[in-house]
Design an enzyme around this catalytic site. Structure first.
Site, PDB file in Angstrom:
ATOM      1  CG  HIS A 253      -1.677  -1.061   1.622  1.00 13.52           C
ATOM      2  ND1 HIS A 253      -1.194  -2.172   2.257  1.00 13.52           N
ATOM      3  CD2 HIS A 253      -2.999  -1.270   1.450  1.00 13.52           C
ATOM      4  CE1 HIS A 253      -2.183  -3.021   2.451  1.00 13.52           C
ATOM      5  NE2 HIS A 253      -3.280  -2.514   1.973  1.00 13.52           N
TER       6      HIS A 253
ATOM      7  CG  ASP B 292       1.981  -1.000   3.274  1.00 10.00           C
ATOM      8  OD1 ASP B 292       1.187  -0.659   4.168  1.00 10.00           O
ATOM      9  OD2 ASP B 292       1.736  -1.857   2.411  1.00 10.00           O
TER      10      ASP B 292
HETATM   11  C1  XUL Z   1      -7.387  -6.764   4.541  1.00  9.03           C
HETATM   12  C2  XUL Z   1      -6.607  -7.123   3.348  1.00  9.03           C
HETATM   13  C3  XUL Z   1      -5.774  -6.054   2.753  1.00  9.03           C
HETATM   14  C4  XUL Z   1      -5.692  -6.090   1.262  1.00  9.03           C
HETATM   15  C5  XUL Z   1      -4.952  -4.932   0.651  1.00  9.03           C
HETATM   16  O1  XUL Z   1      -8.168  -7.774   5.047  1.00  9.03           O
HETATM   17  O2  XUL Z   1      -6.620  -8.263   2.930  1.00  9.03           O
HETATM   18  O3  XUL Z   1      -4.516  -6.134   3.315  1.00  9.03           O
HETATM   19  O4  XUL Z   1      -5.079  -7.260   0.825  1.00  9.03           O
HETATM   20  O5  XUL Z   1      -5.454  -3.724   1.034  1.00  9.03           O
END
Ligand code: XUL
Ligand code: CO
Length: 438
Positions: A100, A103
Site C-alpha cells: 500500500h 506502507d
Molecule cells: C485486509 C486485506 C488487505 C488487502 C490490501 O483484510 O486483505 O490487506 O489485501 O489492502
C-alpha cells in the site's frame, strides 16, 4: 550494506526428510511440476505491510515486534524497511512483493508531504528492484486507516474525501506503472456500512463505480497493461462490505461495465468470513473468467475474524492449487502472503519460519494437486457424473435444442423418475486422501 537478519543464511531446499528448520522441505524452486518450475507456478510475493510494518499491535495491546529496523527518524525507518524487505526476499527466494502507498512512508499532514516522501522511497525501491531482480506483483492505496475514511473512500458522504481518495489512487497507479507492477488492487475496507439507517446504498455504489472507472481510464491512458483487481471481503472493519464475495463483485463489475479490465484477488481468510470455502471463491472467479491473483493465508475456525495466519492447512492449499492449475495458472497474478505472525512470535527469525511454513504448504499443495490431476480419477468421475448430457435428451439440453413443451412431453413419457446415481462424496474424499498420502 548493513544486514538486518545477520543470523539467517539463504534458505535452501533440503527435501522432506531434513530436520533443519530454516530450510524448505517441499519448495524446490527450479523443479518442474506440470511443465513449469515451482517458482513460476507459485509466484510467491511478500506483503510489505505485514512483513515490514505490522508490529503485533492488536485491539487489546501494543506492539510486540520492533519494526524500526534500527532507524530513528520516520524517513530513516522507511529507508531501512526497503533494505530489510529486499534482504528478506533474497534470503527466501521470493520474487515478488506488494504494498500500500502508506506502507512505504507515513502520511504526514498533507498530500504534498506524502508525495514528497514517497518519491524518495520509491526511488530506493526502484533501485533495489533492479539490483536484485525483484518484481512488483501489485500496488494499492490505503484508503481505510486514516480517520478521514471512517465513512468510506469511494463511498464516502464527503466529496472532499472522495477527491482525496482519487488523488491517492492516481499517485499509487503512477508508482505502479513506474515500478512495472502487473496488478493494481482495490480492497474496500471501509466501502460498506454500519447501518442502512444513514446510508444511500445505490448512490454509494454508483460513486464507487465512477471512482474505479476513472482509475481504470487513467491507468490505461498512462500505459498500465496489468490487471485491476477487486479483493472481496464480506465484513471487517465495516459490518457489511459492498465487495462481499466473488459473486457479488462480479455482478457489480458487470453492472458498471468494468469486467473487461478487472479481475479478482481472492483471499483465503476472506472467503471463509463470507461463509464460503477458499476453493469456492477460486472456482467462482474461474468460471467467470475473472480469476486474477491470490492473497494466501488462513483463518481459525474458532475465531470469527480475519486472523491472517500463514497457511498450513494442506487440504486447503491442495484444493486451491487444484483450482489454480485447472484455470490455467497465474498470468499477471501470484500468491501474495497476506499473512502475519502471531503476536508472541516476536523474534526476527520468526518471520522466516512464517514464510517457510507458508511457502512449503503451497509447494506441497502444488505437488499434491498435480498428483490428483495426473491420477485423473477425480476429473473422470466429475465428467461421468454428467455423461447423461452427451446423448439423447441430455444432448438436446446441452446443445440448447429443446423447449419447455418438448421436455414436458418427454418427462410425461417416462413414468416414475427417481434418484438415479450416487454423488459418491465419501468415495471421492477417500480417493483424495489416498492420492495425497499414498
Ligand atoms: C485486509 C486485506 C488487505 C488487502 C490490501 O483484510 O486483505 O490487506 O489485501 O489492502
Ligand atoms: Co488481502
Amino acid at each position: 550494506m548493513k544486514e538486518f537478519f545477520p543470523e539467517i543464511k539463504n534458505i535452501k531446499y533440503e527435501g522432506p526428510k531434513s530436520k533443519e528448520p530454516l530450510s524448505f522441505k517441499y519448495y524446490n524452486p527450479e523443479e518442474k511440476i506440470m511443465g513449469k518450475t515451482m517458482r513460476e507456478q507459485l509466484k510467491f510475493a511478500m506483503a510489505y505491510w505485514h512483513t515490514l510494518c505490522a508490529d503485533g499491535t492488536d485491539m487489546f495491546g501494543i506492539g510486540t515486534m520492533d519494526k524500526s529496523f534500527g532507524g530513528s527518524s520516520s524517513m530513516e525507518i522507511s529507508k531501512n524497511k526497503v533494505y530489510a524487505g529486499f534482504e528478506l526476499m533474497n534470503k527466501l527466494g521470493v520474487d515478488y512483493f506488494c504494498f500500500h502507498d502508506r506502507d512505504l512512508v507515513s502520511e504526514g499532514e498533507t498530500l504534498a508531504d506524502f508525495h514528497r516522501d514517497l518519491e524518495v522511497i520509491v526511488g530506493i525501491v526502484e533501485e533495489q528492484m533492479k539490483e536484485h531482480g525483484k518484481k512488483l506483483l501489485w500496488a494499492t492505496a490505503n484508503m481505510f486507516s486514516h480517520p478521514r475514511y471512517a465513512h468510506g473512500a469511494g463511498t464516502s458522504c464527503d466529496p472532499d474525501v472522495f477527491a482525496y481518495a482519487a488523488a491517492q489512487i492516481k499517485q499509487a497507479i503512477d508508482i505502479d506503472i513506474r515500478l512495472g507492477g502487473s496488478g493494481y488492487v482495490f480492497w474496500g475496507g471501509r466501502e460498506g456500512y454500519e447501518t442502512l439507517l444513514n446510508t444511500d446504498m445505490g448512490f454509494e455504489l454508483d460513486n464507487m463505480a465512477y471512482l474505479l472507472t476513472m482509475a481504470r481510464d487513467y491507468g490505461r491512458a498512462h500505459g498500465f497493461k496489468g490487471d485491476f483487481y477487486i479483493e472481496p471481503k464480506p465484513k471487517e472493519p465495516t459490518k457489511h462490505q459492498y465487495d462481499f464475495d466473488a459473486a457479488t463483485v462480479i455482478g457489480f463489475l458487470r453492472k458498471y461495465g468494468l469486467d473487461g479490465d478487472f479481475k479478482l484477488n481472492i483471499e483465503a481468510n476472506h472467503a471463509t468470513l463470507a461463509a464460503h470455502t477458499f476453493q469456492h471463491e477460486l472456482r467462482t472467479a474461474a468460471i467467470n473468467n475473472m480469476f486474477g491473483s491470490v492473497d494466501a493465508n488462513q483463518g481459525d475456525c474458532l475465531l470469527g475474524w480475519d486472523t491472517d495466519q500463514f497457511p498450513t492447512n494442506i487440504y486447503e492449499t491442495t484444493l486451491a492449487m487444484y483450482e489454480i492449475i485447472k484455470c490455467g495458472g497465474f498470468t499477471n497474478g501470484g500468491l501474495n502472503f497476506d499473512a502475519k505472525l502471531r503476536r508472541a512470535s516476536a523474534r526476527p527469525e520468526d518471520i522466516f519460519y512464517g514464510f517457510i511454513s507458508g511457502m512449503d504448504s503451497f509447494a506441497l499443495g502444488l505437488r499434491l494437486a498435480a498428483k490428483i490431476i495426473e491420477d485423473g480419477r477425480l476429473d473422470e468421475f466429475v465428467k461421468s457424473r454428467y455423461a447423461g448430457f452427451e446423448t439423447g435428451i441430455g444432448a438436446d439440453i446441452k446443445n440448447r435444442r429443446t423447449s419447455l413443451e418438448a421436455l414436458s412431453d418427454y418427462a410425461f413419457s417416462l413414468g416414475r423418475v427417481g434418484l438415479s446415481s450416487s454423488g459418491r462424496q465419501e468415495y471421492l474424499e477417500s480417493l483424495i486422501n489416498s492420492v495425497m498420502f499414498g
